[in-house]
Design an enzyme around this catalytic site. Structure first.
Site, PDB file in Angstrom:
ATOM      1  CG  HIS A  17      -1.904  -1.009   1.392  1.00  0.00           C
ATOM      2  ND1 HIS A  17      -1.987  -1.840   2.488  1.00  0.00           N
ATOM      3  CD2 HIS A  17      -2.923  -1.381   0.568  1.00  0.00           C
ATOM      4  CE1 HIS A  17      -3.012  -2.672   2.342  1.00  0.00           C
ATOM      5  NE2 HIS A  17      -3.590  -2.419   1.174  1.00  0.00           N
ATOM      6  CE  LYS A  41     -11.413  -6.426   3.317  1.00  0.00           C
ATOM      7  NZ  LYS A  41     -10.545  -6.625   2.168  1.00  0.00           N
ATOM      8  NE  ARG A  92      -3.063  -7.414  -4.071  1.00  0.00           N
ATOM      9  CZ  ARG A  92      -3.755  -7.811  -3.020  1.00  0.00           C
ATOM     10  NH1 ARG A  92      -3.136  -7.971  -1.887  1.00  0.00           N
ATOM     11  NH2 ARG A  92      -5.029  -8.044  -3.081  1.00  0.00           N
ATOM     12  CB  SER A 130      -4.149  -6.565   4.976  1.00  0.00           C
ATOM     13  OG  SER A 130      -3.839  -5.312   4.424  1.00  0.00           O
TER      14      SER A 130
HETATM   15  O1  PNS Z   1      -9.019  -2.753   0.783  1.00  0.00           O
HETATM   16  P1  PNS Z   1     -10.328  -3.206   0.217  1.00  0.00           P
HETATM   17  O2  PNS Z   1     -11.143  -3.920   1.257  1.00  0.00           O
HETATM   18  O3  PNS Z   1     -10.172  -4.003  -1.040  1.00  0.00           O
HETATM   19  O4  PNS Z   1     -11.146  -1.862  -0.189  1.00  0.00           O
HETATM   20  C1  PNS Z   1     -12.445  -1.933  -0.734  1.00  0.00           C
HETATM   21  C2  PNS Z   1     -13.162  -0.581  -0.582  1.00  0.00           C
HETATM   22  C3  PNS Z   1     -13.167  -0.198   0.875  1.00  0.00           C
HETATM   23  C4  PNS Z   1     -12.442   0.464  -1.371  1.00  0.00           C
HETATM   24  C5  PNS Z   1     -14.612  -0.729  -1.109  1.00  0.00           C
HETATM   25  O5  PNS Z   1     -15.193  -1.885  -0.566  1.00  0.00           O
HETATM   26  C6  PNS Z   1     -15.488   0.493  -0.766  1.00  0.00           C
HETATM   27  O6  PNS Z   1     -15.258   1.588  -1.208  1.00  0.00           O
HETATM   28  N1  PNS Z   1     -16.496   0.285   0.069  1.00  0.00           N
HETATM   29  C7  PNS Z   1     -17.412   1.325   0.474  1.00  0.00           C
HETATM   30  C8  PNS Z   1     -18.814   1.048  -0.060  1.00  0.00           C
HETATM   31  C9  PNS Z   1     -18.927   1.396  -1.528  1.00  0.00           C
HETATM   32  O7  PNS Z   1     -18.706   2.509  -1.956  1.00  0.00           O
HETATM   33  N2  PNS Z   1     -19.336   0.396  -2.338  1.00  0.00           N
HETATM   34  C10 PNS Z   1     -19.563   0.607  -3.757  1.00  0.00           C
HETATM   35  C11 PNS Z   1     -18.310   0.409  -4.594  1.00  0.00           C
HETATM   36  S1  PNS Z   1     -18.284  -1.235  -5.141  1.00  0.00           S
END
Ligand code: PNS
Length: 163
Positions: A17, A41, A92, A130
């Protein structure tokens, strides 16, 4: 000047990151690192801990002049609130692609003004996540090449209290 937002769970932030932050900052001098409060999650660290750990890790990595924020709900609402033009994500292995593609297209349907911008991982971080870091640390493995020292200390402390 384009403003970008780099969202994620950051549970915890890894050297992968940090590499994305470092490179994204060259293109987007105004960059927010946005830690999601309510991901889909289950997580090890609380939102307050993830924000603090992320801030400390970036300082340790010598990256200054950016804001670490948290958000609840939709990413695009957070992006609007902070006047962002772009959403930064790292890619990745191939396996990331489906998920990122779905997320980028959903975000574009919801708000077409944001451009999703993807940074290819550095080869040495291509299998770093992570989840892997947490698993290795949980079983007593050395994670010092995967995360900054401040993150390793936070992980060890957290996992001790979980036992
Ligand atoms: O590190 P991650 O868990 O892959 O990040 C995912 C994240 C947090 C960027 C994504 O799940 C998110 O933005 N969630 C907030 C809800 C949202 O906006 N959902 C619609 C987009 S699919």
């Amino acid at each position: 000047m384009a403003i970008a937002i780099y969202p994620g769970s950051f549970d915890p932030i890894t050297n992968g990151h940090i590499d994305i932050v470092r490179r994204a900052k060259k293109l987007f001098p105004k960059l927010y690192v946005a830690v999601v409060a309510n991901p889909h999650k289950s997580l090890l660290f609380t939102i307050e801990e993830r924000v603090e750990i992320t801030k400390a890790a970036l300082v340790e990595a010598g990256i200054n002049g950016l804001e670490v924020i948290s958000y609840n709900g939709l990413l695009i609402d957070c992006a609007k609130k902070h006047g962002a033009d772009a959403i930064v994500r790292g890619l990745r292995a191939n396996s990331d692609f489906e998920y990122e593609f779905q997320m980028a297209l959903t975000n574009r349907d919801l708000a077409s003004e944001f451009e999703s911008v993807f940074f290819m991982t550095a080869k040495k971080f291509s299998f770093l996540s992570s989840s892997i870091v947490k698993e290795v640390c949980m079983y007593g493995g050395n994670v010092s090449t995967f995360v900054p020292q401040s993150v390793e200390i936070a992980l060890q402390k957290k996992l001790r209290t979980k036992k």
